[in-house]
Design a protein around this motif. Structure first.
Motif, PDB file in Angstrom:
ATOM      1  N   PHE A   1     -22.961 -34.363  18.925  1.00 38.29           N
ATOM      2  CA  PHE A   1     -24.295 -33.745  19.118  1.00 38.29           C
ATOM      3  C   PHE A   1     -24.390 -33.781  20.753  1.00 38.29           C
ATOM      4  O   PHE A   1     -24.314 -32.890  21.300  1.00 38.29           O
ATOM      5  CB  PHE A   1     -25.337 -35.010  18.881  1.00 38.29           C
TER       6      PHE A   1
ATOM      7  N   MET B   1     -26.852 -19.519  18.817  1.00 37.15           N
ATOM      8  CA  MET B   1     -27.830 -20.482  17.919  1.00 37.15           C
ATOM      9  C   MET B   1     -29.190 -19.347  17.426  1.00 37.15           C
ATOM     10  O   MET B   1     -29.763 -19.734  16.347  1.00 37.15           O
ATOM     11  CB  MET B   1     -28.750 -21.434  18.838  1.00 37.15           C
TER      12      MET B   1
ATOM     13  N   ASN C   1     -29.382 -18.780  13.632  1.00 31.88           N
ATOM     14  CA  ASN C   1     -30.225 -19.955  13.340  1.00 31.88           C
ATOM     15  C   ASN C   1     -30.768 -18.741  12.202  1.00 31.88           C
ATOM     16  O   ASN C   1     -31.397 -18.789  11.138  1.00 31.88           O
ATOM     17  CB  ASN C   1     -30.867 -20.122  14.005  1.00 31.88           C
TER      18      ASN C   1
ATOM     19  N   LYS D   1     -22.321 -22.288  20.165  1.00 37.20           N
ATOM     20  CA  LYS D   1     -23.253 -21.648  20.718  1.00 37.20           C
ATOM     21  C   LYS D   1     -24.239 -20.881  19.948  1.00 37.20           C
ATOM     22  O   LYS D   1     -25.446 -20.160  20.958  1.00 37.20           O
ATOM     23  CB  LYS D   1     -23.271 -22.318  21.885  1.00 37.20           C
TER      24      LYS D   1
ATOM     25  N   TYR E   1     -26.973 -29.616  20.006  1.00 35.24           N
ATOM     26  CA  TYR E   1     -28.024 -29.145  18.676  1.00 35.24           C
ATOM     27  C   TYR E   1     -26.791 -29.221  17.382  1.00 35.24           C
ATOM     28  O   TYR E   1     -25.676 -29.327  17.505  1.00 35.24           O
ATOM     29  CB  TYR E   1     -27.898 -27.672  18.530  1.00 35.24           C
ATOM     30  N   ASN E   2     -28.082 -29.706  16.656  1.00 30.01           N
ATOM     31  CA  ASN E   2     -26.892 -30.307  15.357  1.00 30.01           C
ATOM     32  C   ASN E   2     -28.098 -28.306  13.882  1.00 30.01           C
ATOM     33  O   ASN E   2     -29.168 -28.477  13.982  1.00 30.01           O
ATOM     34  CB  ASN E   2     -28.228 -31.198  14.808  1.00 30.01           C
ATOM     35  N   GLN E   3     -27.060 -27.899  14.087  1.00 25.85           N
ATOM     36  CA  GLN E   3     -27.453 -26.726  13.535  1.00 25.85           C
ATOM     37  C   GLN E   3     -28.007 -26.881  12.044  1.00 25.85           C
ATOM     38  O   GLN E   3     -28.947 -26.044  11.601  1.00 25.85           O
ATOM     39  CB  GLN E   3     -26.006 -26.317  13.149  1.00 25.85           C
TER      40      GLN E   3
ATOM     41  N   ARG F   1     -30.467 -29.001  11.369  1.00 28.91           N
ATOM     42  CA  ARG F   1     -31.863 -28.798  11.985  1.00 28.91           C
ATOM     43  C   ARG F   1     -32.534 -28.009  11.941  1.00 28.91           C
ATOM     44  O   ARG F   1     -33.306 -27.787  11.839  1.00 28.91           O
ATOM     45  CB  ARG F   1     -31.621 -30.436  13.353  1.00 28.91           C
ATOM     46  N   LEU F   2     -31.856 -27.417  12.840  1.00 25.11           N
ATOM     47  CA  LEU F   2     -32.479 -26.074  13.331  1.00 25.11           C
ATOM     48  C   LEU F   2     -32.717 -24.935  11.906  1.00 25.11           C
ATOM     49  O   LEU F   2     -33.612 -24.774  11.686  1.00 25.11           O
ATOM     50  CB  LEU F   2     -31.090 -24.855  14.357  1.00 25.11           C
TER      51      LEU F   2
END
Ligand SMILES: [Zn+2]
Ligand SMILES: [Zn+2]
Length: 246
Positions: free
Chosen positions: A140, A105, A108, A103, A145-147, A149-150
């Protein structure tokens, strides 16, 4: 005024110590770096005249005049070209693991920015839309989250290109590719993706960029590219953070 910025950085770094995003080694209080010297040397090294596979972009080992890697020569690859950012080395694997499973994030930003640099360097051909591979529903819900997509959203924002969110969907929940042998990966994804009905008209006659995090055999990206082309996409390119060795 500028004179004070390094000092300000140092205070911030003392208050919020930071580590190398690749290997987690503690970084010095001075400077504004996110990668240690050792990783920089290992990960960012580029060799002159290195041969790369014309299809997947991975380094071609050995001798001879091969233009494509053994993997792309053996399998029917549906994307036109792939633009990897890094080789899948230990530090890169660690970063991806933290981004995907722990996690983290905030990573990204680094993943996307490194990919943008690599794409600019490689000169990715013109494209109209970005897509990304979907994850299994259970993944999911577990991860939240779908990494990819980020990453696609951040890259799309940078280039002012539209991300077709949710355009690629799964027809069944197949076992994870990471659990498959290389030989099984193309079979495991066969027919597993489709383009959502409402996006089909949109992609007709367009060039598409698939954004992904890791490429091993390229089976996932190839299968998605094949589906996009079946629905009328002209060319499909891939931008990927890490590619495994030959
Ligand atoms: Zn490091
Ligand atoms: Zn290849």
């Amino acid at each position: 005024m500028n004179r004070n910025i390094p000092f300000f950085n140092m205070i911030i770094n003392i208050l919020f110590p930071h580590n190398c995003i690749f290997c987690d080694r503690k970084l010095s209080f001075f400077g504004n770096e996110y990668c240690c010297d050792k990783c920089r040397e290992k990960i960012f090294k580029t060799k002159e005249n290195e041969s790369k596979c014309l299809i997947c972009g991975r380094k071609i080992g050995g001798y001879g005049n091969n233009k494509v890697c053994t993997n792309c020569a053996k399998n029917n690859i549906h994307f036109d070209a792939s633009y990897p950012c890094f080789e899948y080395s230990e530090g890169v694997r660690n970063l991806i693991h933290k981004f995907k499973f722990r996690k983290q994030m905030f990573l990204n930003k680094y993943v996307s920015d490194y990919m943008i640099e690599a794409m600019d360097r490689a000169g990715v051909p013109e494209y109209d839309f970005l897509v990304y591979p979907p994850v299994n529903l259970s993944t999911f819900f577990e991860r939240g989250y779908n990494q990819t997509r980020l990453v696609a959203v951040r890259i799309g924002k940078h280039y002012k290109k539209k991300v077709l969110k949710g355009a690629i969907v799964k027809t069944r929940q197949n076992p994870k590719q990471s659990l498959m042998t290389k030989g099984m990966r193309f079979i495991n994804v066969k027919g597993v993706f489709k383009v959502k009905r409402k996006f089909r008209k949109l992609i007709k006659g367009k060039n598409i960029l698939i954004v992904d995090d890791v490429m091993t055999t390229g089976a996932t990206a190839s299968e998605i590219a094949g589906e996009l082309k079946k629905n009328g996409a002209l060319s499909v390119y891939v931008a990927v953070f890490a590619v495994s060795g030959e």
